[in-house]
Design an enzyme around this catalytic site. Structure first.
Site, PDB file in Angstrom:
ATOM      1  N   LEU A 276       0.785  -1.238   0.000  1.00  0.00           N
ATOM      2  CA  LEU A 276       0.000   0.000   0.000  1.00  0.00           C
ATOM      3  C   LEU A 276       0.816   1.287   0.000  1.00  0.00           C
ATOM      4  O   LEU A 276       0.235   2.368  -0.044  1.00  0.00           O
ATOM      5  CB  LEU A 276      -0.935   0.019   1.220  1.00  0.00           C
ATOM      6  N   HIS A 277       2.151   1.205   0.066  1.00  0.00           N
ATOM      7  CA  HIS A 277       2.924   2.434   0.248  1.00  0.00           C
ATOM      8  C   HIS A 277       2.332   3.258   1.401  1.00  0.00           C
ATOM      9  O   HIS A 277       1.864   4.392   1.198  1.00  0.00           O
ATOM     10  CB  HIS A 277       2.932   3.288  -1.017  1.00  0.00           C
TER      11      HIS A 277
ATOM     12  N   ALA B 163      -2.587   5.820  -1.277  1.00  0.00           N
ATOM     13  CA  ALA B 163      -3.153   6.099  -2.594  1.00  0.00           C
ATOM     14  C   ALA B 163      -2.576   5.170  -3.652  1.00  0.00           C
ATOM     15  O   ALA B 163      -2.899   5.300  -4.828  1.00  0.00           O
ATOM     16  CB  ALA B 163      -2.878   7.557  -2.983  1.00  0.00           C
ATOM     17  N   HIS B 164      -1.699   4.249  -3.231  1.00  0.00           N
ATOM     18  CA  HIS B 164      -1.059   3.308  -4.165  1.00  0.00           C
ATOM     19  C   HIS B 164      -1.309   1.894  -3.667  1.00  0.00           C
ATOM     20  O   HIS B 164      -0.890   1.551  -2.569  1.00  0.00           O
ATOM     21  CB  HIS B 164       0.459   3.549  -4.230  1.00  0.00           C
ATOM     22  N   GLN B 165      -1.980   1.103  -4.477  1.00  0.00           N
ATOM     23  CA  GLN B 165      -2.246  -0.289  -4.096  1.00  0.00           C
ATOM     24  C   GLN B 165      -1.637  -1.206  -5.159  1.00  0.00           C
ATOM     25  O   GLN B 165      -1.873  -1.003  -6.352  1.00  0.00           O
ATOM     26  CB  GLN B 165      -3.749  -0.536  -3.960  1.00  0.00           C
TER      27      GLN B 165
END
Length: 757
Positions: free
Chosen positions: A509-510, A687-689
């Site tokens: 997920l960052h 916001a990154h998956q």
């Protein structure tokens, strides 16, 4: 956000301000529970007298007098708790409110605070000051985990609703007091250099889009046939209308958009399904509430089921590329080496991948030029320079003079080049059809197939549900591609009958933890000789134009936070303190530490995500957060702090080095409210998956092979961020598009060969 009656009337001609009117709420709470919830909302956002020194300011007076118990706000909070959160969260809120409707339950949760005039009162009957004190106790509850979670849910939802509700003029009565105004999108459009071109192509995908929200069966079939598709209506008792094509793609974001363009350019008939709607530049309003509702998964109210991380994922034509923050960073060389050597995936070391990054960067017109940075990025740059730290310019898929701080709500000038203005335009020019408001239910697998390798099934298309039609669509295709993102691809593959153990696992997920710094517009008298005040407001300017690397796994960037997102994330210490925080909104800069996470989460179903950062990830986040705070202090902040629930902060005026070090020593990445035995907590953001259907050299190593094809079904591919073997460590748009470019080139060649046979 649930729609209010006021919102339903707002700008009736504007697609992103038209939301459905809610005449009744379906949350199921009883009147007594709603009374308790209204009392809670009124304690979180109390009506307060205007400070004497601010006398005469009508906007501030209205702001201080406003209460969270006003109007339909509590009803909307209840609705969201039951429709946007996992079902367990709704149960927790319901049970907590039920307890507060009784004297005994209130005594158990509030203790002596509910004893007034020698009698035990229900929560709604307690004085507001005591209700506020009870809420303060709940934020620190070490073992009352359900109460702490219920508080966290109500708090986040309430502040989001309160600061995003708009009236018929698309305004919120609190915005003037907090220094916020919706960006003038018409002025931005007028200033755009190539405005003539933008006007000439107002909706560049109209040639290929079929918008199904309002189409009945007959109208849908006529529209599909008019786009050149072979359509067979369902028999009177049949469940499906049938559509035939060469390739069907689920999702129109970074992966799906690129795949559609490549396959269509190769001469194949392509159909793209998108469950969201199509909006062009002139449709974007930059109004936070209605925009989040229409452009984001779960309306932007999406949290992991274990309440650790808030997730932001686009759900519109263009997917995440339509709402991301423009950062266009190539895959780091060391990551490519790790994936190719350590994971046995030669595509990442190939000349084709390098050429793909060039092609993607060229199509998006990526440049690191920036004529003027916004307030938050100026803060990061000045702080880094003051500390002698390196700070890099971030490449963007927009022009050098692009000064839009609301591209997270769709770029109103069309200057940001998402797939909706680039790759999908190319696809439509080559005959592709994009069906919006259409959700894929499952892929169709033929189980008796005995084809190549160890694949025992063959995918021959999919079944989907469209708008208000009575029949489903059966789309028959030679190639099927899942490109609906790392959160949605795993549930779709599982519902189709795939069993590979990696589907839904290995989610990265960052994770992001934020620091903030307050920068008054005017220096204090004794600081007149200080460095020039950094100009601007937190919501203005390019969202990410500067980046600082802390370690090989941690970077620092800046976020986009509208008033609703800001208020829902920052700590609540008291009603007055929160109003003071919001008054400083416009001049509060945020910077976040983003970690290339080692710990892996899971996608357990649609809308159900589980994630816990590893111990190493937490240490990286802590070090990154400490660095971000140092940068804020060095940039000249008057006060700095974190999002930890106890409101950890430091006044910077006259602070000594040893005071700063003592403050930083106390900085920790607090875990979510479900963690027992701790009196502080905070939510991470993502916001990154990535990685939830990762590529692997064998079925034991991944869900798909090195070409993106399912190990279980021939003709079924994955082409989105879920393919990545690990977290990439930087904003992943270029990585996802480059990988999609490589894979879809191969798919196109394979498809062409099969059609010759």
């Amino acid at each position: 956000m649930a729609a209010s009656e006021e919102e339903s009337k707002a700008a009736p001609g504007h697609p992103l301000l038209r939301v459905l009117r809610r005449d009744e709420y379906t949350h199921g709470l009883r009147p007594a529970q709603m009374e308790a919830l209204r009392a809670m909302c009124g304690a979180l956002i109390p009506s307060l007298p205007l400070p004497p020194e601010e006398g005469g300011n009508k906007d501030l007076e209205r702001f201080y007098l406003a209460s969270g118990a006003d109007s339909a706000v509590p009803d909307e909070v209840a609705e969201l708790a039951f429709t946007r959160c996992v079902w367990e969260a709704g149960v927790l809120v319901s049970v907590a409110l039920w307890l507060l409707t009784t004297r005994l339950g209130t005594l158990a949760l509030c203790g002596w605070l509910c004893v007034v005039d020698s009698s035990v009162r229900r929560f709604a009957d307690m004085p507001v000051e005591r209700r506020e004190a009870a809420l303060q106790r709940w934020t620190r509850a070490r073992w009352l985990i359900p109460v702490k979670i219920a508080f966290a849910i109500v708090k986040s939802l309430l502040f989001n609703v309160f600061y995003t509700k708009v009236n018929e003029n698309s305004e919120n009565p609190c915005w003037k007091a907090i220094g916020y105004s919706v960006p003038d999108v018409e002025e931005q459009r007028r200033r755009r250099k190539n405005g003539t071109e933008a006007t000439a192509r107002r909706r560049p995908l109209d040639k290929g889009v079929v918008e199904t929200r309002e189409l009945d069966d007959a109208a849908l079939l006529r529209s599909l046939a008019a786009k050149g598709l072979t359509v067979k209506p369902a028999a009177s008792n049949g469940p499906h209308h049938t559509v035939q094509c060469d390739a069907v793609i689920v999702g129109s974001g970074c992966g799906g958009g690129v795949a559609a363009a490549v396959l269509a350019a190769a001469g194949h008939k392509v159909v793209v399904l998108e469950k969201g709607d199509y909006f062009a530049a002139q449709d974007y309003s930059s109004v936070e509430g209605p925009s989040m509702e229409r452009l984001y998964e779960q309306g932007g109210i999406f949290c992991t089921s274990n309440v650790t991380t808030v997730l932001y994922s686009g759900t519109t034509v263009g997917g995440g590329s339509a709402v991301n923050w423009s950062a266009s960073i190539r895959t780091p060389r060391e990551i490519l080496q790790e994936w190719s050597r350590g994971h046995g995936l030669p595509v990442f070391a190939s000349a084709g991948y390098a050429q793909a990054m060039d092609a993607v960067s060229a199509r998006l017109a990526v440049s690191d030029a920036c004529l003027e940075e916004g307030f938050q990025n100026k803060v990061v740059r000045r702080g880094c320079e003051a500390l002698g730290l390196p700070v890099d310019a971030v490449p963007r898929n927009s022009s050098a003079d692009h000064y839009c701080g609301s591209c997270n709500l769709g770029c109103p000038t069309g200057d940001k080049r998402g797939t909706d203005t680039t790759w999908l335009v190319d696809a439509v020019e080559h005959g592709a059809v994009i069906i919006t408001g259409c959700k894929a239910d499952r892929f169709i697998l033929e189980s008796s197939y005995t084809g190549k390798g160890r694949r025992g099934k063959k995918c021959v298309g999919l079944v989907a549900t469209c708008g208000i039609t009575q029949k489903k669509l059966r789309i028959e295709a030679k190639v099927s591609i899942s490109a609906c993102g790392a959160l949605m691809t795993p549930p779709l593959l599982r519902s189709s009958g795939l069993k590979n153990r990696h589907i839904g696992r290995n989610l990265h997920l960052h994770p992001v933890s934020m620091a903030w710094g307050y920068f008054p517009e005017e220096p204090e008298p004794q600081e007149q000789d200080a460095e020039e005040i950094i100009s601007g407001k937190c919501y203005e300017g390019g969202i990410i134009t500067s980046m600082h690397r802390v370690t090989e796994r941690t970077i620092i960037e800046t976020p986009a936070l509208g008033p609703g997102a800001f208020a829902s994330l920052v700590p609540w210490e008291s009603g007055r303190d929160m109003k003071e925080r919001m008054r400083r909104y416009a001049r509060t800069a945020h910077a976040f530490a983003l970690v290339r996470d080692r710990g892996a989460g899971s996608v357990d179903g649609e809308g159900r995500v589980h994630f816990v950062p590893s111990r190493d990830d937490n240490e990286e986040l802590r070090n990154g957060l400490r660095r971000a705070l140092r940068i804020m202090v060095a940039a000249g902040a008057a006060e700095v702090g974190t999002h930890r629930s106890d409101g950890l902060r430091l006044r910077c005026k006259g602070v000594r080095d040893e005071d700063l070090e003592a403050f930083l020593d106390d900085v920790a990445v607090a875990r979510g409210p479900m963690q027992a035995g701790t009196d502080t907590w905070a939510l991470l953001c993502s916001a990154h998956q990535m990685g939830s259907c990762r590529m692997g050299s064998s079925p034991r190593e991944g869900a798909v092979d090195g070409s993106g094809e399912s190990w279980e079904a021939e003709g079924l591919y994955v082409c989105d961020g879920s393919l990545l073997p690990t977290a990439v460590g930087v904003n992943p748009m270029i990585t996802i598009q480059s990988l999609a470019y490589c894979l879809s080139k191969n798919i196109a060649e394979s498809l062409a060969q099969s059609m010759k046979r």
